[in-house]
Design an enzyme around this catalytic site. Sequence first.
Site, PDB file in Angstrom:
ATOM      1  N   GLU A   1       0.884  -1.165   0.000  1.00  0.00           N
ATOM      2  CA  GLU A   1       0.000   0.000   0.000  1.00  0.00           C
ATOM      3  C   GLU A   1       0.916   1.208   0.000  1.00  0.00           C
ATOM      4  O   GLU A   1       1.558   1.518   1.002  1.00  0.00           O
ATOM      5  CB  GLU A   1      -0.929  -0.024   1.218  1.00  0.00           C
ATOM      6  CG  GLU A   1      -1.989   1.064   1.183  1.00  0.00           C
ATOM      7  CD  GLU A   1      -1.640   2.228   2.074  1.00  0.00           C
ATOM      8  OE1 GLU A   1      -1.238   3.287   1.528  1.00  0.00           O
ATOM      9  OE2 GLU A   1      -1.770   2.112   3.297  1.00  0.00           O
TER      10      GLU A   1
ATOM     11  N   CYS B   1      -2.676   8.303   4.258  1.00  0.00           N
ATOM     12  CA  CYS B   1      -2.494   8.019   2.832  1.00  0.00           C
ATOM     13  C   CYS B   1      -3.773   8.236   2.041  1.00  0.00           C
ATOM     14  O   CYS B   1      -3.717   8.497   0.836  1.00  0.00           O
ATOM     15  CB  CYS B   1      -1.981   6.598   2.654  1.00  0.00           C
ATOM     16  SG  CYS B   1      -3.018   5.363   3.462  1.00  0.00           S
TER      17      CYS B   1
END
Length: 482
Positions: free
Chosen positions: A254, A288
């Site tokens: 990720e 994020c």
Amino acid sequence: MQPRSYDFPTGLFINGEWRCEGRDTQPVVNPANEQVIGHVPLATQADLDDALAAAAAGFATWSRMSAAARAAIIEKAAALMHERAELIGTLMSFEHGKLLADGLQEAHSSADIVKWFAEEGRRAYGRIVPGPLANSRQLVMKVPVGPVAAFTPWNFPVRIPARTVAAALAAGCSVVLKAAEETPACTAAMVRCFQDAGLPPGVLNLVFGVPAQVSEHLITSDVIKAVAFTGSIPVGKHLAGLAAANGLKKLVMELGGHAPVIVCDDADVERVATMLAKAKFRQAGQACISPTRFYIQEAVYEAFVERFVQVASGLRLGSAFEVDVDASPMANARRLAAADAFVKDALEHGARLALGGHRLERPGYFYAPTVLVDVPETARIMNEEPFGPVVPFSSFKTVEEVLARANRLNYGLAAYAFTGSDRRALELSNGLEAGMIGINSMLVSGPEVPFGGVKESGIGSENGVEGLQAYLVTKFVQQAVS
């Protein structure tokens, strides 16, 4: 509110035992006052070798246990995390700087993820396929990939390790977890929950150290069969190269995001601007999936920016343990410098400063909520992930135009769009290039749904059934009767 003392042992956890003394250390700093509150020991090469050996032995034990037996231990760890949520959340607030309410929420939501994977691990289904031969059967089986090296960041120091560890353990894998040195105690508290739940020695190991040295040592080992990483795109590419060159190891990554936010002229301006302003600055934008590029349709551009600035200017910054606080400090001095650089560059490219743009004159890494308007696409902040409390605004005319602008980067983690039209909602959800899309909603993550990006924002997904599959490999067996 008086804070509880930051008093919890940090250390390396290898083969079921804690190691602390006799190693180099790194200071742990409270972002709210810049004071050193502890020290984290850094793993030696011998420690890393021991962790690898322990993971190999732990995998041999853990992978042979029944899914039900593994689930019982993982579920007990989840229950302990709920019981200890106040401790875990408080430690997180000291180390990361996030508000206590956010630390507590993260502790409980992390436990929910662990519990979900405890249950999902019992559903790693294969299948029987009819074959061409009489007196035979064809089996498709899902089996654990092997020991996993996991690398997790400081911004969600319990949730990200929890979802990685829980998925790998539920699949039957062992783990060497390299967690963030900035936030060691809250992660160690989570690991202790697994230890106290009865996890066999070696199944979960925790190390800290110089990131480049630890990652290279672990990934190049023949013991490690899969690599999980959450962090920046450049580092992710480097680790992926190591994994490819040393056994073509399975990857779950990720990576960075730069989430566009599209607000159409038929959206509820007052409600959406209020919601987005509070969401953007809650943890200083250090997420994020944080909204980072704001595209507002021309007809409502001025009204939206005005309301957003009004809400943002009323936010109160402070430490986790102050009363009536809305926003927290940044995690470290590096992020302060990065925020300043983004603001300076945007102004040089012709943007206007509508709010903030400076560090607060108080101890701690506090940066004022910052709003930049009329930001051109050439500014750095429209092309690089800001990871901070700085918001760039730009206007657009048509949905077709804004989709092209939103999709022009190599990022593809999260995206958000707000509209009162079902037709537009369909057009936006179909057109946005991202792994997670919120339409009239900021909620794009949960234990039962996949979390991951497309393009350069990641490989594979965490959470959901996809998160379990990331740590399983497929084995086909053709079995004939002799």
